[in-house]
Design a protein around this motif. Structure first.
Motif, PDB file in Angstrom:
ATOM      1  N   ARG A 106       0.846  -1.198   0.000  1.00 28.45           N
ATOM      2  CA  ARG A 106       0.000   0.000   0.000  1.00 28.45           C
ATOM      3  C   ARG A 106       0.875   1.239   0.000  1.00 28.45           C
ATOM      4  NH1 ARG A 106      -0.115   4.696   2.990  1.00 28.45           N
ATOM      5  NH2 ARG A 106      -2.173   5.556   3.107  1.00 28.45           N
ATOM      6  N   ASN A 107       1.898   1.227   0.833  1.00 29.81           N
ATOM      7  CA  ASN A 107       2.797   2.381   0.906  1.00 29.81           C
ATOM      8  C   ASN A 107       3.515   2.609  -0.426  1.00 29.81           C
ATOM      9  OD1 ASN A 107       2.082   2.970   3.539  1.00 29.81           O
ATOM     10  ND2 ASN A 107       3.841   1.924   4.431  1.00 29.81           N
TER      11      ASN A 107
ATOM     12  N   MET B 285       1.240   4.417  -2.670  1.00 29.93           N
ATOM     13  CA  MET B 285       1.076   5.815  -2.255  1.00 29.93           C
ATOM     14  C   MET B 285       2.341   6.631  -2.511  1.00 29.93           C
ATOM     15  SD  MET B 285      -2.034   5.732  -1.652  1.00 29.93           S
ATOM     16  CE  MET B 285      -2.394   7.322  -0.937  1.00 29.93           C
TER      17      MET B 285
ATOM     18  N   ARG C 214       2.220   9.955  -4.681  1.00 30.21           N
ATOM     19  CA  ARG C 214       2.830  11.224  -4.242  1.00 30.21           C
ATOM     20  C   ARG C 214       3.729  11.782  -5.338  1.00 30.21           C
ATOM     21  NH1 ARG C 214       2.123  15.709  -1.777  1.00 30.21           N
ATOM     22  NH2 ARG C 214       0.440  14.519  -2.333  1.00 30.21           N
TER      23      ARG C 214
ATOM     24  N   ALA D 235       5.193   8.888   0.821  1.00 29.38           N
ATOM     25  CA  ALA D 235       3.906   8.327   0.421  1.00 29.38           C
ATOM     26  C   ALA D 235       2.824   9.380   0.572  1.00 29.38           C
ATOM     27  CB  ALA D 235       3.574   7.116   1.294  1.00 29.38           C
TER      28      ALA D 235
END
Length: 182
Positions: free
Chosen positions: A57-58, A61, A65, A177
């Protein structure tokens, strides 16, 4: 309506959009694997794969970003169904290894595309992910080897994960992230 101008999207940026979906697919697969281990009363393995899900998930993200920093809108596409049924403890680990090998191929293609397009910032952004994938594939390969050696003694596998794989990961130098890393 936004007054910001949208940066022109390259093939590299389109592939990054696709990679966000790939990372969320990986997250969902790791959740399914963690739930399988949880249901099999193997809490150490479950915890490890829940952590891996958060890491994926990170990664998604981080890419989000990066695109936002370039003033490129981020699209979140639907994810694929995850495999949830496994015959034994080795099967989900083998799937995780295969998944990491696929992600490595995707990251290499991203870095190659950035280089081909002369996107030096994009190429630099991908360097952390390339390094990360070497570690991820190696870790899953080792975990599968230990699972094969442990055979039916899953407590040995749990002890290995607890002893060798439970230290906090070093995310130094990792991209930021969107919304912050979890």
């Amino acid at each position: 309506m936004s007054t910001r101008t949208q940066t022109k999207r390259s093939k590299f940026h389109s592939l990054l959009q696709d990679q966000i979906r790939n990372e969320f697919n990986a997250e969902h697969q790791y959740i399914a694997i963690a739930l399988w281990f949880d249901n099999a009363d193997l809490p150490i393995l479950a915890k490890y794969f829940y952590k891996q899900a958060v890491e994926e998930r990170n990664h998604a993200m981080m890419i989000a970003r990066y695109l936002l920093d370039l003033d490129i809108s981020v699209e979140v596409a639907n994810t694929d169904a995850a495999k949830s049924e496994f015959a034994n403890a080795k099967e989900p680990i083998a799937l995780a290894l295969s998944q990491e090998q696929t992600v490595t191929e995707q990251i290499v293609q991203l870095a190659k595309t950035a280089r081909e397009e002369g996107d030096y910032q994009g190429e630099q952004f991908m360097q952390w992910f390339l390094k990360e994938q070497v570690e991820e594939v190696s870790t899953m390969r080792t975990l599968l080897t230990v699972a094969e050696r442990a055979s039916a003694n899953l407590f040995d596998l749990e002890n290995y994960v607890s002893r060798e794989m439970s230290s906090p990961s070093d995310a130094s130098g990792a991209p930021h992230a969107a919304g912050g890393a979890l």
